[in-house]
Scaffold this motif. Structure first.
Motif, PDB file in Angstrom:
ATOM      1  N   GLU A  34      -4.570   3.990   6.329  1.00 49.72           N
ATOM      2  CA  GLU A  34      -5.534   3.631   7.164  1.00 49.72           C
ATOM      3  C   GLU A  34      -5.169   4.333   8.491  1.00 49.72           C
ATOM      4  N   GLY A  35      -4.216   5.183   8.398  1.00 51.03           N
ATOM      5  CA  GLY A  35      -3.887   5.885   9.706  1.00 51.03           C
ATOM      6  C   GLY A  35      -2.890   5.590  10.607  1.00 51.03           C
ATOM      7  N   VAL A  36      -2.109   4.365  10.269  1.00 49.33           N
ATOM      8  CA  VAL A  36      -1.386   3.721  10.758  1.00 49.33           C
ATOM      9  C   VAL A  36      -0.092   4.203  10.817  1.00 49.33           C
ATOM     10  N   VAL A  37       0.658   4.373  11.964  1.00 51.26           N
ATOM     11  CA  VAL A  37       2.158   5.186  11.961  1.00 51.26           C
ATOM     12  C   VAL A  37       3.110   4.029  12.115  1.00 51.26           C
ATOM     13  N   GLY A  38       4.177   4.270  11.111  1.00 48.36           N
ATOM     14  CA  GLY A  38       5.249   3.255  11.442  1.00 48.36           C
ATOM     15  C   GLY A  38       6.607   4.119  11.602  1.00 48.36           C
ATOM     16  N   VAL A  39       7.300   3.731  12.413  1.00 46.71           N
ATOM     17  CA  VAL A  39       8.741   4.496  12.716  1.00 46.71           C
ATOM     18  C   VAL A  39       9.854   3.327  12.769  1.00 46.71           C
ATOM     19  N   ALA A  40      11.049   4.057  12.597  1.00 41.85           N
ATOM     20  CA  ALA A  40      12.194   3.305  12.782  1.00 41.85           C
ATOM     21  C   ALA A  40      13.399   4.082  13.140  1.00 41.85           C
ATOM     22  N   TYR A  41      14.192   3.506  13.456  1.00 42.52           N
ATOM     23  CA  TYR A  41      15.401   4.174  14.060  1.00 42.52           C
ATOM     24  C   TYR A  41      16.452   3.170  13.672  1.00 42.52           C
ATOM     25  N   VAL A  42      17.360   3.510  12.902  1.00 44.92           N
ATOM     26  CA  VAL A  42      18.680   2.522  12.414  1.00 44.92           C
ATOM     27  C   VAL A  42      19.900   3.033  12.667  1.00 44.92           C
ATOM     28  N   GLN A  43      20.798   2.194  12.916  1.00 40.82           N
ATOM     29  CA  GLN A  43      22.245   2.671  12.986  1.00 40.82           C
ATOM     30  C   GLN A  43      23.085   2.856  11.572  1.00 40.82           C
ATOM     31  N   GLY A  44      23.410   3.843  11.560  1.00 42.75           N
ATOM     32  CA  GLY A  44      24.211   4.345  10.309  1.00 42.75           C
ATOM     33  C   GLY A  44      23.511   5.289   9.354  1.00 42.75           C
ATOM     34  N   ARG A  45      23.660   5.338   8.184  1.00 39.29           N
ATOM     35  CA  ARG A  45      23.086   6.558   7.323  1.00 39.29           C
ATOM     36  C   ARG A  45      22.506   6.058   6.369  1.00 39.29           C
ATOM     37  N   SER A  46      21.751   4.602   6.383  1.00 36.57           N
ATOM     38  CA  SER A  46      21.068   4.302   5.375  1.00 36.57           C
ATOM     39  C   SER A  46      19.560   5.043   5.204  1.00 36.57           C
ATOM     40  N   LEU A  47      19.083   5.901   4.393  1.00 37.10           N
ATOM     41  CA  LEU A  47      17.724   6.424   4.273  1.00 37.10           C
ATOM     42  C   LEU A  47      16.961   5.434   3.870  1.00 37.10           C
TER      43      LEU A  47
ATOM     44  N   PRO B  98       0.903  -1.188   0.132  1.00 35.82           N
ATOM     45  CA  PRO B  98       0.068  -0.127   0.070  1.00 35.82           C
ATOM     46  C   PRO B  98       1.066   1.393  -0.157  1.00 35.82           C
ATOM     47  N   THR B  99       0.336   2.404  -0.523  1.00 35.03           N
ATOM     48  CA  THR B  99       1.041   3.696  -0.594  1.00 35.03           C
ATOM     49  C   THR B  99       1.034   4.085   0.764  1.00 35.03           C
TER      50      THR B  99
ATOM     51  N   LEU C 116       3.177  -4.092   9.730  1.00 35.78           N
ATOM     52  CA  LEU C 116       2.879  -5.305  10.689  1.00 35.78           C
ATOM     53  C   LEU C 116       1.925  -4.861  11.711  1.00 35.78           C
ATOM     54  N   GLN C 117       1.406  -3.657  11.876  1.00 33.72           N
ATOM     55  CA  GLN C 117       0.353  -3.199  12.657  1.00 33.72           C
ATOM     56  C   GLN C 117      -1.131  -3.382  12.013  1.00 33.72           C
ATOM     57  N   LEU C 118      -0.941  -3.723  10.686  1.00 30.32           N
ATOM     58  CA  LEU C 118      -2.212  -4.025  10.032  1.00 30.32           C
ATOM     59  C   LEU C 118      -2.792  -5.691  10.034  1.00 30.32           C
ATOM     60  N   PRO C 119      -3.785  -5.945  10.621  1.00 29.84           N
ATOM     61  CA  PRO C 119      -4.052  -7.524  10.646  1.00 29.84           C
ATOM     62  C   PRO C 119      -4.101  -8.042   9.266  1.00 29.84           C
ATOM     63  N   ASP C 120      -4.468  -7.453   8.132  1.00 28.27           N
ATOM     64  CA  ASP C 120      -4.339  -8.043   6.695  1.00 28.27           C
ATOM     65  C   ASP C 120      -2.995  -8.325   6.373  1.00 28.27           C
ATOM     66  N   TRP C 121      -1.866  -7.535   6.917  1.00 30.38           N
ATOM     67  CA  TRP C 121      -0.589  -7.574   6.421  1.00 30.38           C
ATOM     68  C   TRP C 121       0.317  -8.308   7.299  1.00 30.38           C
ATOM     69  N   HIS C 122      -0.007  -8.410   8.574  1.00 31.83           N
ATOM     70  CA  HIS C 122       0.909  -8.786   9.709  1.00 31.83           C
ATOM     71  C   HIS C 122       1.393 -10.278   9.268  1.00 31.83           C
ATOM     72  N   ASP C 123       0.642 -11.228   9.273  1.00 27.09           N
ATOM     73  CA  ASP C 123       1.348 -12.588   8.841  1.00 27.09           C
ATOM     74  C   ASP C 123       1.994 -12.676   7.741  1.00 27.09           C
ATOM     75  N   THR C 124       1.704 -11.811   6.665  1.00 26.11           N
ATOM     76  CA  THR C 124       2.612 -12.011   5.313  1.00 26.11           C
ATOM     77  C   THR C 124       3.821 -11.296   5.792  1.00 26.11           C
ATOM     78  N   VAL C 125       3.931 -10.362   6.493  1.00 29.72           N
ATOM     79  CA  VAL C 125       5.087  -9.468   6.787  1.00 29.72           C
ATOM     80  C   VAL C 125       6.047 -10.497   7.741  1.00 29.72           C
ATOM     81  N   GLN C 126       5.479 -11.121   8.723  1.00 25.95           N
ATOM     82  CA  GLN C 126       6.023 -11.817   9.578  1.00 25.95           C
ATOM     83  C   GLN C 126       6.875 -12.926   8.605  1.00 25.95           C
ATOM     84  N   ALA C 127       6.050 -13.613   7.889  1.00 22.77           N
ATOM     85  CA  ALA C 127       6.737 -14.736   7.117  1.00 22.77           C
ATOM     86  C   ALA C 127       7.457 -14.558   6.141  1.00 22.77           C
TER      87      ALA C 127
END
Length: 156
Positions: A83-96, A41-42, A109-120
């Motif tokens: 859907e109004g879900v917010v995802g955040v990330a903090y990673v070591q280094g400079r990779s945007l 999804p966009t 991963l916070q969306l029920p429709d995508w959670h299992d697919t992204v986990q797998a």
């Protein structure tokens, strides 16, 4: 602690676990695993990926007083899905790209429709790769292990 509090704590622990996997993944491994997800999804940027510094703190002997060990480079990103879900990330280094992909994965991963697919297709393979990398590093470290012993001389 009430039942809803315990459920929220469990959800936070799960989210922390997948965020750890995403941040520890190598950018190349994340890119490869991310491509297996197909059409996503966009998302819109809440906070475009940006690089900065973070102070690393430590404790002497693991239990002593805290002290500033030094600074490290960190890249952060925040996205939102339709859907109004917010995802955040903090990673070591400079990779945007790494930070953006990790934030998108966190949101998915916070969306029920995508959670299992992204986990797998993302989290489980990245977890295996990380475990293999840690095992290889442990084997290399074990090769350099030196055992010291003391010989006691008897009294004359």
């Amino acid at each position: 602690m009430n039942h809803s509090q315990a459920g929220q704590d469990a959800a936070n622990a799960q989210r922390a676990a997948w965020m750890r996997v995403l941040s520890l993944a190598s950018p190349a491994a994340l890119e490869g695993a991310f491509s297996a997800l197909g059409n996503l999804p966009t998302h819109q940027m809440l906070r475009p990926a940006q690089t900065g510094m973070a102070m690393v703190r430590a404790r002497s002997g693991g239990t002593g007083a805290r002290f500033n060990l030094g600074e490290m480079t960190v890249t952060r990103c925040a996205v939102t899905l339709g859907e109004g879900v917010v995802g955040v990330a903090y990673v070591q280094g400079r990779s945007l790209r790494h930070a953006e992909q990790a934030a998108v994965a966190d949101a998915l991963l916070q969306l029920p429709d995508w959670h299992d697919t992204v986990q797998a297709h993302l989290i489980q393979p990245l977890t295996r790769l990380h475990a293999e990398r840690v095992e290889r590093q442990a084997q290399v470290a074990a090769q350099t292990k030196v055992e010291f012993f003391t010989m006691v001389r008897g009294e004359d």
